[in-house]
Design a protein around this motif. Structure first.
Motif, PDB file in Angstrom:
ATOM      1  N   LEU A  25      -8.662  43.822  35.869  1.00  0.00           N
ATOM      2  CA  LEU A  25      -7.328  44.305  36.239  1.00  0.00           C
ATOM      3  C   LEU A  25      -6.673  45.062  35.082  1.00  0.00           C
ATOM      4  O   LEU A  25      -5.998  46.081  35.299  1.00  0.00           O
ATOM      5  CB  LEU A  25      -6.453  43.136  36.685  1.00  0.00           C
ATOM      6  N   LEU A  50      -2.870  48.410  41.409  1.00  0.00           N
ATOM      7  CA  LEU A  50      -3.436  47.065  41.293  1.00  0.00           C
ATOM      8  C   LEU A  50      -3.330  46.249  42.581  1.00  0.00           C
ATOM      9  O   LEU A  50      -4.309  45.613  42.976  1.00  0.00           O
ATOM     10  CB  LEU A  50      -2.797  46.315  40.129  1.00  0.00           C
ATOM     11  N   PRO A  51      -2.189  46.208  43.267  1.00  0.00           N
ATOM     12  CA  PRO A  51      -2.157  45.464  44.536  1.00  0.00           C
ATOM     13  C   PRO A  51      -3.159  45.979  45.555  1.00  0.00           C
ATOM     14  O   PRO A  51      -3.823  45.203  46.253  1.00  0.00           O
ATOM     15  CB  PRO A  51      -0.714  45.635  45.014  1.00  0.00           C
ATOM     16  N   ALA A  99      -5.591  48.981  35.304  1.00  0.00           N
ATOM     17  CA  ALA A  99      -4.257  49.489  34.989  1.00  0.00           C
ATOM     18  C   ALA A  99      -4.336  50.639  33.994  1.00  0.00           C
ATOM     19  O   ALA A  99      -3.585  51.626  34.102  1.00  0.00           O
ATOM     20  CB  ALA A  99      -3.393  48.355  34.432  1.00  0.00           C
ATOM     21  N   ILE A 153      -6.677  44.851  44.458  1.00  0.00           N
ATOM     22  CA  ILE A 153      -6.926  43.441  44.763  1.00  0.00           C
ATOM     23  C   ILE A 153      -7.181  43.249  46.246  1.00  0.00           C
ATOM     24  O   ILE A 153      -8.085  42.507  46.655  1.00  0.00           O
ATOM     25  CB  ILE A 153      -5.737  42.578  44.294  1.00  0.00           C
ATOM     26  N   GLU A 170      -9.059  39.058  34.985  1.00  0.00           N
ATOM     27  CA  GLU A 170      -8.073  39.573  34.032  1.00  0.00           C
ATOM     28  C   GLU A 170      -8.585  40.824  33.333  1.00  0.00           C
ATOM     29  O   GLU A 170      -7.844  41.807  33.185  1.00  0.00           O
ATOM     30  CB  GLU A 170      -7.752  38.488  33.000  1.00  0.00           C
ATOM     31  N   LEU A 221       0.874  42.275  36.950  1.00  0.00           N
ATOM     32  CA  LEU A 221       0.944  42.475  38.398  1.00  0.00           C
ATOM     33  C   LEU A 221       2.359  42.466  38.925  1.00  0.00           C
ATOM     34  O   LEU A 221       2.579  42.704  40.126  1.00  0.00           O
ATOM     35  CB  LEU A 221       0.115  41.392  39.092  1.00  0.00           C
ATOM     36  N   THR A 222       3.352  42.196  38.078  1.00  0.00           N
ATOM     37  CA  THR A 222       4.747  42.240  38.533  1.00  0.00           C
ATOM     38  C   THR A 222       5.403  43.577  38.221  1.00  0.00           C
ATOM     39  O   THR A 222       6.533  43.815  38.645  1.00  0.00           O
ATOM     40  CB  THR A 222       5.579  41.125  37.877  1.00  0.00           C
ATOM     41  N   GLY A 227      -3.427  37.859  42.722  1.00  0.00           N
ATOM     42  CA  GLY A 227      -2.731  38.817  43.560  1.00  0.00           C
ATOM     43  C   GLY A 227      -1.689  38.211  44.476  1.00  0.00           C
ATOM     44  O   GLY A 227      -0.910  38.948  45.095  1.00  0.00           O
TER      45      GLY A 227
END
Length: 278
Positions: free
Chosen positions: A191, A201-202, A195, A205, A188, A276-277, A222
């Protein structure tokens, strides 16, 4: 070693449902009971017998698997719903949920007094592992009972290990969960910082997942952990960290630093999933 053919299962949730399904797929005669009729859909694709009461199920099988939320649910089934009162001598009762090791010892002694045998056998891998039949099952209990139950556990696991007497399965699972949840805090933090500096981020990961920085926690963030699932998971993670701290203190060690990091990991899960969304 006794051969088990009739298996009962209670707790047909996201993890327990696929476990029960796997048991039936391997030819065991599956017997199920559920508080909510809708839960029975989890085993609709496999042969099974449905029971109206816990007592009826208990009288019909040689092994009963329980995949429930906490130890209080186990006690409710054993006594209030008369599971123990209706089991034949030597029936194996298995707790696949996560709870307190000392409470597992109490439950094991209570089950033994009734003439049955108890295994604490929590699993790791969540619903994805249950669906893939790749769970890890940590077992505490008598070696001969473990050997009898082992083929049943293999239907939904790729690793099954006896860790010692009753309570050892829960203790092992709590150490596993403490490491997972503290690793979640690491993921966490990284990430959130990634950001801030504008990294994808994807992509981060994915590439770290094949590198030395990869972890099960990072992979789960992820892939499987959506914001809605994170809302469900983070109180369970807090519960597991409290069980971990209690168990460690009872055995003379200090869990404070690990506990603080684990609780922080649980607290940050929803925010990380939302990040992550976007």
């Amino acid at each position: 070693m006794r051969n088990i053919s009739k298996v009962g299962f209670i707790g047909l949730g996201d993890q327990g449902g696929p476990m029960a399904e796997a048991i039936a797929e391997h030819g065991y005669k599956l017997h199920v009971w559920a508080r909510r009729p809708a839960s029975l859909a989890a085993v609709a694709a496999v042969p099974h017998a449905e029971h109206d009461t816990v007592a009826s199920l208990a009288a019909s099988v040689e092994l009963i698997g329980l995949c429930l939320r906490d130890d209080t649910d186990i006690w409710n089934l054993l006594d209030d719903q008369r599971l123990l009162a209706n089991t034949a001598p030597g029936t194996i009762i298995v707790n696949h949920g996560t709870g307190d090791p000392t409470e597992a010892e109490r439950i094991g002694a209570h089950v033994a007094d009734a003439g049955a045998v108890y295994l604490d056998a929590p699993v790791s891998g969540g619903s994805p592992g249950a669906r893939a039949r790749t769970l890890t099952t940590f077992v505490g209990g008598p070696a001969d009972t473990f050997r009898a139950a082992h083929p049943v556990f293999e239907t939904f696991s790729d690793t099954v290990r006896l860790m010692g007497p009753v309570g050892s399965g829960q203790l092992t699972k709590l150490f596993n969960n403490a490491l997972t949840i503290t690793n979640m805090k690491n993921a966490e933090d990284i990430l959130a910082m990634a950001a801030q500096v504008g990294l994808d981020l994807p992509a981060l990961i994915e590439v770290i997942g094949t590198s030395s920085g990869g972890s099960a926690a990072l992979h789960a963030l992820g892939t499987d952990i959506t914001p809605s699932l994170a809302e469900h998971l983070h109180p369970l993670m807090r519960k597991d960290m409290q069980h971990f701290a209690h168990a460690v203190r009872r055995r003379g060690a200090c869990p404070d630093e690990v506990l603080a990091r684990g609780e922080a990991g649980a607290s940050g899960l929803v925010e990380a999933a939302r990040l992550l969304t976007y």
